[in-house]
Design an enzyme around this catalytic site. Structure first.
Site, PDB file in Angstrom:
ATOM      1  N   HIS A 133      -4.151  -3.371  -7.749  1.00 55.80           N
ATOM      2  CA  HIS A 133      -4.480  -4.488  -6.863  1.00 55.80           C
ATOM      3  C   HIS A 133      -4.119  -5.806  -7.537  1.00 55.80           C
ATOM      4  O   HIS A 133      -3.836  -5.850  -8.737  1.00 55.80           O
ATOM      5  CB  HIS A 133      -5.973  -4.458  -6.527  1.00 55.80           C
ATOM      6  CG  HIS A 133      -6.432  -3.135  -5.998  1.00 55.80           C
ATOM      7  ND1 HIS A 133      -6.497  -2.848  -4.667  1.00 55.80           N
ATOM      8  CD2 HIS A 133      -6.832  -2.001  -6.645  1.00 55.80           C
ATOM      9  CE1 HIS A 133      -6.915  -1.605  -4.489  1.00 55.80           C
ATOM     10  NE2 HIS A 133      -7.135  -1.071  -5.684  1.00 55.80           N
TER      11      HIS A 133
ATOM     12  N   ARG B 291       1.435  -3.324  -6.989  1.00 55.59           N
ATOM     13  CA  ARG B 291       0.281  -3.365  -6.102  1.00 55.59           C
ATOM     14  C   ARG B 291       0.461  -2.315  -5.009  1.00 55.59           C
ATOM     15  O   ARG B 291       1.570  -1.819  -4.779  1.00 55.59           O
ATOM     16  CB  ARG B 291       0.151  -4.747  -5.466  1.00 55.59           C
ATOM     17  CG  ARG B 291      -0.232  -5.837  -6.452  1.00 55.59           C
ATOM     18  CD  ARG B 291      -0.169  -7.200  -5.793  1.00 55.59           C
ATOM     19  NE  ARG B 291      -1.156  -7.331  -4.714  1.00 55.59           N
ATOM     20  CZ  ARG B 291      -1.203  -8.382  -3.884  1.00 55.59           C
ATOM     21  NH1 ARG B 291      -0.326  -9.361  -4.013  1.00 55.59           N
ATOM     22  NH2 ARG B 291      -2.126  -8.433  -2.948  1.00 55.59           N
ATOM     23  N   HIS B 292      -0.609  -1.994  -4.345  1.00 53.67           N
ATOM     24  CA  HIS B 292      -0.524  -1.136  -3.169  1.00 53.67           C
ATOM     25  C   HIS B 292       0.379  -1.782  -2.119  1.00 53.67           C
ATOM     26  O   HIS B 292       0.644  -2.992  -2.159  1.00 53.67           O
ATOM     27  CB  HIS B 292      -1.925  -0.932  -2.584  1.00 53.67           C
ATOM     28  CG  HIS B 292      -2.617  -2.229  -2.275  1.00 53.67           C
ATOM     29  ND1 HIS B 292      -2.332  -2.985  -1.159  1.00 53.67           N
ATOM     30  CD2 HIS B 292      -3.545  -2.922  -2.967  1.00 53.67           C
ATOM     31  CE1 HIS B 292      -3.058  -4.081  -1.158  1.00 53.67           C
ATOM     32  NE2 HIS B 292      -3.817  -4.077  -2.261  1.00 53.67           N
TER      33      HIS B 292
ATOM     34  N   GLU C 252     -10.115  -2.950  -7.275  1.00 54.82           N
ATOM     35  CA  GLU C 252      -9.957  -4.399  -7.193  1.00 54.82           C
ATOM     36  C   GLU C 252     -11.229  -5.110  -7.637  1.00 54.82           C
ATOM     37  O   GLU C 252     -12.333  -4.539  -7.601  1.00 54.82           O
ATOM     38  CB  GLU C 252      -9.580  -4.794  -5.759  1.00 54.82           C
ATOM     39  CG  GLU C 252      -9.355  -6.288  -5.518  1.00 54.82           C
ATOM     40  CD  GLU C 252      -8.264  -6.919  -6.382  1.00 54.82           C
ATOM     41  OE1 GLU C 252      -8.349  -6.813  -7.631  1.00 54.82           O
ATOM     42  OE2 GLU C 252      -7.347  -7.538  -5.818  1.00 54.82           O
TER      43      GLU C 252
ATOM     44  N   ARG D 265      -5.921   2.388  -0.164  1.00 52.92           N
ATOM     45  CA  ARG D 265      -4.588   1.782  -0.077  1.00 52.92           C
ATOM     46  C   ARG D 265      -3.706   2.100  -1.284  1.00 52.92           C
ATOM     47  O   ARG D 265      -2.488   2.162  -1.149  1.00 52.92           O
ATOM     48  CB  ARG D 265      -4.684   0.282   0.171  1.00 52.92           C
ATOM     49  CG  ARG D 265      -5.517  -0.531  -0.821  1.00 52.92           C
ATOM     50  CD  ARG D 265      -5.788  -1.913  -0.211  1.00 52.92           C
ATOM     51  NE  ARG D 265      -6.481  -2.833  -1.110  1.00 52.92           N
ATOM     52  CZ  ARG D 265      -7.805  -2.912  -1.235  1.00 52.92           C
ATOM     53  NH1 ARG D 265      -8.579  -2.078  -0.565  1.00 52.92           N
ATOM     54  NH2 ARG D 265      -8.346  -3.818  -2.040  1.00 52.92           N
TER      55      ARG D 265
ATOM     56  N   ASN E 167      -4.809  -7.376   4.226  1.00 53.94           N
ATOM     57  CA  ASN E 167      -3.856  -8.385   3.751  1.00 53.94           C
ATOM     58  C   ASN E 167      -3.320  -9.201   4.925  1.00 53.94           C
ATOM     59  O   ASN E 167      -3.189 -10.427   4.848  1.00 53.94           O
ATOM     60  CB  ASN E 167      -2.678  -7.735   3.026  1.00 53.94           C
ATOM     61  CG  ASN E 167      -3.019  -7.174   1.664  1.00 53.94           C
ATOM     62  OD1 ASN E 167      -2.412  -6.200   1.220  1.00 53.94           O
ATOM     63  ND2 ASN E 167      -3.981  -7.774   0.974  1.00 53.94           N
TER      64      ASN E 167
END
Length: 450
Positions: free
Chosen positions: A372, A237-238, A307, A287, A244
């Protein structure tokens, strides 16, 4: 030995199949038939087509312990021939029962090397049950490929437990000779009415004959894309994003300071791994691009890797979704895979969007995919052969690299944490998923955030 087939849930991909289909493998031993049947079964289930493989070898091992050596497969061994015929019929019968109880595709994994055996399949499957029948024949005359298959897979078979490796190889080669004595490949003149694909030397060349319908076209396209070259797919994932930290879903925010730290660490990790011919794929969102910028490799940005679209809930926290759209929040908890955000996507939609990514991954060598949470879950479910129910709740923590290395009949999965703290974004399914649940019940599994 399989004897009872449970009824299956409704399809996730209901428009692809207009008639149940049996896919029958054809070919000498050690030609990659089981590899292809397992991989094809995994792919079809992932796109929502209810599929199950029936391996005749497993039926034979469950039926008898009489295998001692290659003589079991001699054409003049009438006792063994009777056992093998009985096991083949049991597998075919179970395949048909599966299709009669809600299954859509059954893969019969066996040699089926004679016209007599293939006529038996045709008579039972197409004439008696009116199912479609499609043959996949793997033809391989390259001795190096055959020897590699025997060494990698066959000598580890239950047939050879406790046997010296060299003796096991010799015995298996004799087994192949027995099959070769009576082998009748598919032929476009003799078998002009059958639908089939012939694959030569594991993808060097293909011959496709009389395709019947969308499913068979899709199967052929998949088989023409897979390869068996050694490679590793790196999935991450980023880095942790500003949204987040706030517990917000979706959006296109920047990385947090810890996310920036992860981006640097990811570049260092990739450099230490010394990955040959690495390609980097990211989504089109900021991201993921920022996370990949320290990796020294060519980068491609894929819209398909964006995403999941949360529609009217985009950018909200779970608390805000519960406050503003409590019914939608409950509906998603009831069936997370099929639920579609109003104005957005479902996990089922996401799988369809990611199918071209999977096809391209199957064609590539070493790839790092920076994506994502929902996207990573879908990709991981494909390689781990997870059900749609499991897919939506797979744990994919931040600041972790997932190494996916294809092996004989599956995929080795390693989670490598780069030891940089990050928030937890994983929300388990709550116990109460009813629309009239309390706020506390709806939010009981929401992870902590600012």
């Amino acid at each position: 030995m399989p004897s009872f087939i449970k009824p299956v849930l409704p399809a996730s991909c209901p428009n692809v199949i207009n008639k149940p289909t049996v896919i029958s493998m054809v070919g000498l031993p050690a030609r990659g038939k089981t590899y292809m049947s397992k991989k094809l079964t995994r792919y079809l289930n992932w796109i929502g087509i209810r599929t199950k493989a029936f391996n005749v070898g497993e039926y034979r091992r469950a039926a008898t312990d009489k295998y001692r050596n290659h003589d079991f497969f001699r054409q003049d061994n009438t006792e063994a021939q009777a056992i093998r015929q009985k096991c083949a019929l049991l597998a075919i019968d179970d395949a048909c029962n599966f299709l009669q109880n809600g299954g859509e595709v059954a893969v019969v994994d066996a040699t089926n090397t004679t016209r007599e055996r293939r006529k038996l399949l045709f008579d039972i499957i197409q004439v008696k049950h009116k199912f479609k029948l499609f043959f996949i024949e793997s033809i391989c005359d390259d001795p190096t490929i055959v020897e590699a298959n025997v060494l990698e897979v066959k000598v580890c078979s239950p047939d050879y437990i406790g046997m010296n490796k060299d003796e096991a190889v010799q015995d298996f080669m004799r087994r192949i000779e027995h099959y070769n004595d009576m082998y009748e490949p598919l032929d476009h003149t003799t078998d002009k009415d059958l639908s089939y694909i012939q694959i030569f030397n594991q993808g060097e060349r293909f011959l496709v004959h009389k395709l019947a319908g969308h499913l068979q076209s899709r199967v052929v396209y998949y088989l023409m894309n897979i390869h068996v070259l050694p490679r590793t797919i790196y999935l991450t994932r980023h880095g942790e994003s500003e949204m987040n930290l706030q517990g917000r879903i979706g959006g296109d925010s920047n990385l947090s300071p810890r996310g920036e730290e992860y981006a640097v660490a990811l570049g260092e990790y990739v450099e230490k791994e010394k990955i040959a011919n690495l390609k980097v794929w990211t989504s089109e969102l900021k991201r993921t691009k920022a996370t990949a910028r320290h990796v020294d490799a060519p980068v491609e940005n894929w819209k398909a890797l964006n995403e999941i679209d949360a529609g009217i809930c985009e950018g909200m926290t779970y608390e805000e979704i519960q406050e503003m759209h409590p019914k939608e929040f409950a509906l998603r908890d009831q069936d997370k895979f099929h639920y579609r955000y109003p104005g957005g996507e479902s996990y089922q939609d996401l799988v369809a969007r990611l199918e071209p990514v999977i096809m391209e991954l199957e064609r590539q060598e070493n790839v790092l995919v920076v994506c994502h949470q929902a996207v990573a879950r879908c990709l991981l479910a494909y390689f781990q052969d997870k059900s749609s129910e499991d897919l939506a709740y797979l744990k994919v923590p931040l600041h972790t690299v997932i190494k996916l290395t294809p092996v004989a009949y599956g995929c080795r999965v390693e989670f490598v944490s780069l030891n940089i703290d990050a928030v937890n974004t994983h929300r388990e399914k709550p116990k109460n998923v009813k629309p009239d649940r309390s706020i506390n019940e709806a939010l009981e599994t929401v992870p902590e955030h600012i």
